[in-house]
Design an enzyme around this catalytic site. Sequence first.
Site, PDB file in Angstrom:
ATOM      1  N   GLU A  88      -9.789  19.097 -33.947  1.00 21.48           N
ATOM      2  CA  GLU A  88      -9.731  19.677 -32.607  1.00 21.48           C
ATOM      3  C   GLU A  88     -11.113  20.207 -32.213  1.00 21.48           C
ATOM      4  O   GLU A  88     -11.987  20.352 -33.075  1.00 21.48           O
ATOM      5  CB  GLU A  88      -8.705  20.827 -32.609  1.00 21.48           C
ATOM      6  CG  GLU A  88      -7.274  20.406 -32.929  1.00 21.48           C
ATOM      7  CD  GLU A  88      -6.545  19.774 -31.746  1.00 21.48           C
ATOM      8  OE1 GLU A  88      -7.201  19.181 -30.866  1.00 21.48           O
ATOM      9  OE2 GLU A  88      -5.297  19.870 -31.712  1.00 21.48           O
TER      10      GLU A  88
ATOM     11  N   ASP B 148      -4.025  10.763 -40.031  1.00 16.96           N
ATOM     12  CA  ASP B 148      -3.457  12.123 -39.981  1.00 16.96           C
ATOM     13  C   ASP B 148      -1.936  12.047 -39.950  1.00 16.96           C
ATOM     14  O   ASP B 148      -1.370  10.951 -39.944  1.00 16.96           O
ATOM     15  CB  ASP B 148      -3.985  12.890 -38.753  1.00 16.96           C
ATOM     16  CG  ASP B 148      -3.830  12.122 -37.456  1.00 16.96           C
ATOM     17  OD1 ASP B 148      -2.964  11.225 -37.390  1.00 16.96           O
ATOM     18  OD2 ASP B 148      -4.570  12.407 -36.504  1.00 16.96           O
TER      19      ASP B 148
ATOM     20  N   HIS C 174     -10.642  15.510 -28.988  1.00 13.38           N
ATOM     21  CA  HIS C 174     -10.414  15.528 -30.443  1.00 13.38           C
ATOM     22  C   HIS C 174     -10.446  14.129 -31.041  1.00 13.38           C
ATOM     23  O   HIS C 174     -10.226  13.130 -30.345  1.00 13.38           O
ATOM     24  CB  HIS C 174      -9.118  16.274 -30.803  1.00 13.38           C
ATOM     25  CG  HIS C 174      -7.856  15.542 -30.491  1.00 13.38           C
ATOM     26  ND1 HIS C 174      -6.650  16.185 -30.274  1.00 13.38           N
ATOM     27  CD2 HIS C 174      -7.555  14.224 -30.363  1.00 13.38           C
ATOM     28  CE1 HIS C 174      -5.705  15.301 -30.051  1.00 13.38           C
ATOM     29  NE2 HIS C 174      -6.228  14.105 -30.102  1.00 13.38           N
TER      30      HIS C 174
ATOM     31  N   ASN D 260      -8.693  16.339 -24.939  1.00 15.97           N
ATOM     32  CA  ASN D 260      -9.640  17.439 -25.172  1.00 15.97           C
ATOM     33  C   ASN D 260     -10.826  16.997 -26.042  1.00 15.97           C
ATOM     34  O   ASN D 260     -11.594  17.827 -26.503  1.00 15.97           O
ATOM     35  CB  ASN D 260      -8.922  18.643 -25.831  1.00 15.97           C
ATOM     36  CG  ASN D 260      -8.338  18.294 -27.198  1.00 15.97           C
ATOM     37  OD1 ASN D 260      -8.450  17.163 -27.666  1.00 15.97           O
ATOM     38  ND2 ASN D 260      -7.724  19.276 -27.851  1.00 15.97           N
TER      39      ASN D 260
HETATM   40  P1  PGA Z   1      -3.162   8.440 -27.518  1.00 13.37           P
HETATM   41  O1  PGA Z   1      -3.645   9.700 -28.339  1.00 13.37           O
HETATM   42  O2  PGA Z   1      -3.667   7.247 -28.244  1.00 13.37           O
HETATM   43  O3  PGA Z   1      -1.670   8.508 -27.534  1.00 13.37           O
HETATM   44  O4  PGA Z   1      -3.757   8.557 -26.147  1.00 13.37           O
HETATM   45  C1  PGA Z   1      -4.972   9.782 -28.768  1.00 13.37           C
HETATM   46  C2  PGA Z   1      -5.225  11.114 -29.414  1.00 13.37           C
HETATM   47  O5  PGA Z   1      -4.665  12.119 -28.972  1.00 13.37           O
HETATM   48  O6  PGA Z   1      -6.008  11.153 -30.364  1.00 13.37           O
END
Ligand code: PGA
Length: 238
Positions: A141, A67, A136, A134
Amino acid sequence: MNFLRFDSEIAWINGIVSFWRDRLRTDPRLRICLPSGNTPIKIYATMAQSVQAGQVSFRDAEIFALDDYGGLGADDAGKCVNLLRRYLIDLIDLPKERFHFIHTDEPDLDGICRDYDKRIGSGFDLTLLGIGLNGHLGLNEPGSSPDSTTRRVEMHAPTIAASAGYLQHSHLPTWGVGVGLAQLLGSREVWLLANGARKAEIIRRAMKEEITADVPASLLRRHPASYLFVDAEAGALL
Ligand code: PGA
């Protein structure tokens, strides 16, 4: 879903990289989808060392960024493409044309999304994913359709807040473009990676409670070849 729990963060990193080297040796033409974020940084560093030590090669592989944010400058250090370049792509022997990323600053985003899906084509052999607080997966999301493909997404508040951790300024992105759940769930193998105590509760929800699009990571439990890699802290509530 296969659960792999490691006693320490270092064992978790080495375990993931060892599995990854193994997959690459078995299939040097591996088509891989990779996330940015904090979770994979040390994994990428260790994998880059393996490549530099001649233990494994990405010469024939292909890498797709999962992404990216919209509305940031192309050189912004917080953009996913730049994080991937910094921690992995620039340190390994992957031919430049075999790294695909999403041009979120182009005006015709629908065309960009269609082109990315076309390049993904028959799909990924291996997808590595972090998990948001959350639940995701990438920019899928809570509430995302399991049939979704690459598309523009308005980020939810926790995802916007988390982006501050990757940026060197306070102009936070509110949208991005991400590979959809259809392609992530269609990947031959999917690895969900989580470390640290702050991920323990969402890992518990995703693995132990209802399988629902409201917690996209829970959908991985239906995948025939999905793996959860956790360190002791992230796996503490399982
Ligand atoms: P992080 O983010 O690896 O910085 O914890 C993961 C995400 O939000 O998908």
